[in-house]
Design an enzyme around this catalytic site. Structure first.
Site: not given
Ligand code: GAR
Length: 205
Positions: A12, A104, A174
Site C-alpha cells: 500500500g 501497472h 509511481e
Molecule cells: C505497484 O508497483 C503496482 O504498480 C503493482 O503493485 C505494486 C504495489 O506496490 N501493481 C501490479 O502489479 C498490478 N498488476 P504498493 O502496494 O507498495 O503500492
C-alpha cells in the site's frame, strides 16, 4: 468534494502516497481504502492516515453488491487500483464506467495480464534483457491490463540491475506521477461540465 476509494492487496505504499497527495486538496480526497487481504500492510498505513478500511472476500467482490453498498456509503466517485490483485467484476465496471483507474508496473502492452503482479513483472523484464521499463496508468475494463492507456513514463534498466532495483525505479515513477494523473483524470472529466462538481461537504469533508 470528489471521493476516491483505493483498492490495494499488499503493502500500500502507493495508496499512502495518493492519500498524502490529496490531504487538504480543495476538491478531491481519499475516503476509503479497500482490500481483499486482511493481513495486508495497507491496513496499518490507513490507520495511521485516519482513513477507514474495508475488507472483502473474492466471492463478495465478484458478486459485487456488498462492495458497491460500501462504496456508495462513502459516496465514492472514483476507484483507484494501487497494487490490487483481483480482476474487477462486471457489477463494479458497470457502476463506475471510465471511473476505475489502475497502475501497472511496466510498459503495457508488454508484461501485463493475469498473474503479472509486482515482483514477477520486474523479474520478467530483467530476464528478457529489456533496457527500459516503466509505469502504465490505464482505465480498467473486463480484461487484465487491457483498458485504454491514460499515461506512461519510462526508466532505464541498466545491465546488471536486479529485479529489486527495477522495482525501486518503477516505484519512484509511481510516486511521482500516479497522484497527478488521477487528479488530471478527475479534473478533465469534470471540466466538461464544471457545474457538475458534487457539492462541497461540511468542514471535515
Ligand atoms: C505497484 O508497483 C503496482 O504498480 C503493482 O503493485 C505494486 C504495489 O506496490 N501493481 C501490479 O502489479 C498490478 N498488476 P504498493 O502496494 O507498495 O503500492
Amino acid at each position: 468534494m470528489i471521493h476516491i476509494a483505493i483498492f490495494a492487496s499488499g503493502s500500500g505504499s502507493n495508496a499512502e502516497n495518493i492519500a498524502e497527495y490529496f490531504r487538504g486538496h480543495a476538491d478531491i480526497r481519499v475516503a476509503l481504502i479497500l482490500s481483499n487481504n486482511p493481513g495486508a500492510y495497507v491496513h496499518e498505513r490507513a490507520k495511521k492516515l485516519g482513513i477507514p478500511t474495508h475488507t472483502f472476500s473474492k466471492a463478495a467482490f465478484d458478486e459485487g453488491s456488498a462492495v458497491l453498498d460500501t462504496l456508495r456509503a462513502y459516496k465514492t466517485d472514483y476507484i483507484v487500483l494501487a497494487g490490487f490483485l483481483l480482476k474487477v467484476s462486471k457489477p463494479l465496471l458497470d457502476a463506475y464506467p471510465r471511473r476505475i483507474v489502475n497502475i501497472h508496473p511496466a510498459l503495457l502492452p508488454k508484461y501485463g495480464g493475469k498473474g503479472m503482479y509486482g515482483e514477477k513483472v520486474h523479474r520478467a523484464v530483467v530476464e528478457a534483457g529489456e533496457t527500459r521499463s516503466g509505469i502504465t496508468i490505464h482505465y480498467v475494463n473486463e480484461n487484465y491490463d487491457e483498458g485504454d492507456i491514460i499515461f506512461q513514463a519510462s526508466c532505464e534498466v541498466s545491465p546488471g540491475d536486479a529485479p529489486e532495483e527495477v522495482a525501486r525505479k518503477v516505484h519512484e515513477l509511481e510516486y511521482a506521477y500516479f497522484p497527478r494523473v488521477i487528479e488530471a483524470v478527475i479534473k478533465s472529466q469534470y471540466s466538461l461540465n464544471p457545474f457538475s462538481l458534487p457539492e462541497k461537504e461540511g468542514k471535515e469533508g
